[in-house]
Design a protein around this motif. Structure first.
Motif: not given
Ligand code: IPD
Length: 278
Positions: A147-152, A202-205, A227-232, A249-256
């Motif tokens: 898997x790789x995050x979208x990078x959006x 699904x963010x990781x996906x 999952x999210x970290x390892x998908x980048x 409290x959590x915020x995960x995203x495909x890019x910084x």
């Protein structure tokens, strides 16, 4: 502390999670015995309890020195303490409300944390046959596919997940509604599936670009974090700064960039930390 064999831990966990998946897949079709916990919408069924027992007994047999934090054990009065010791953090059924309604977004979430860092993560939706896995440093996978995050980076192009949660505390409800009001016009799409672990998977996906929430417990995020970290992807506190698994409290995203844009727009809320003794 003895060296932890990540591959062995992963193999044992994967096998047990597959067995537990059979229980969930059968039980979701049937009538459930439902009890409430912290609120009228915070639910537990006999399947949550049975699956947690099955996972803890299998893992403790294989790893007698390891510690456990399990959602239903904590509800039953066990301590919720994360030390440096290898600790399995387990949500036997994440998305119990979905499970009760036979809504297929429900999963088993198992994370192994060592020295307060994620080493292994497994999120399994047995209804949709989606097995998300990760070992630290080896990538994240769905049914064996990397898997790789979208990078959006663009908020206006982002599909964003959030969650109502199980608390009906008025300040929490107001925070949820304010965040929906503020974000909805700015994002491409806004979604809520009712399972923090599925959202993170699904963010990781790359099926979504971000997820934020207030109130998810350590057992909801322990595996999804890896999952999210390892998908980048990025996993931080909703206010920015490092993710603290016990802070809820959590915020995960495909890019910084996307994480920062969302964080700046959020009204913040601090639920009671995990591990505070009652
Ligand atoms: C819940 C789900 C939900 C989140 C809640 C959790 P449970 O877990 O992850 O998405 O918003 O905070 O408690 O109770 O179904 O295991």
């Amino acid at each position: 502390m003895a060296e932890v064999d990540a591959q062995k831990c992963f193999d044992v966990a994967l096998d047990l999670v597959k067995q537990a998946g059979k229980v969930v897949r059968e039980a979701i079709k049937k009538k459930k015995n439902i009890e409430t916990k912290s609120s009228a919408v915070d639910l537990v069924t006999e399947s949550d309890k049975a699956v947690e027992k099955m996972l803890i007994s299998g893992l403790s047999e294989a790893f007698p020195d390891h510690k456990f934090i399990g959602e239903e054990s904590v509800s039953a009065g066990e301590k919720c303490v994360l030390t440096d010791e290898p600790t399995w953090i387990i949500d036997p059924i994440d998305g119990t409300m979905n499970f009760v309604h036979s809504f297929p977004y429900t999963c088993i979430s198992v994370g192994l944390w060592v020295k307060k860092e994620a080493l292994v993560g497994v999120v399994y939706n047995p209804v949709l046959e989606q097995m998300f896995t990760a070992i630290k440093g080896q990538g994240a996978f769905l049914n064996g596919e990397k898997l790789s995050v979208s990078g959006e980076k663009d908020l206006g192009q982002a599909l964003v997940f959030s969650e109502m949660g199980t608390s009906r505390d008025q300040e929490k409800v107001n925070t949820v509604l304010t965040n929906i009001t503020n974000l909805m016009p700015k994002v491409h799409g806004f979604r809520s599936m009712g399972s923090a672990a599925m959202h993170m998977a699904y963010v990781a996906l790359s099926a979504a670009d971000a997820y934020f929430g207030f109130g998810a417990h350590c057992w909801d995020t322990a595996a999804g974090f890896l999952l999210v970290k390892e998908a980048g992807g990025i996993v931080i506190d909703t206010e920015g700064g490092p993710f603290d698994i016990m802070r809820r409290r959590v915020l995960c995203a495909s890019s910084q960039e996307l994480a920062e844009k969302i964080s700046k727009l959020l009204k913040q809320y601090q639920p009671e930390r995990d591990g505070v003794s009652k």
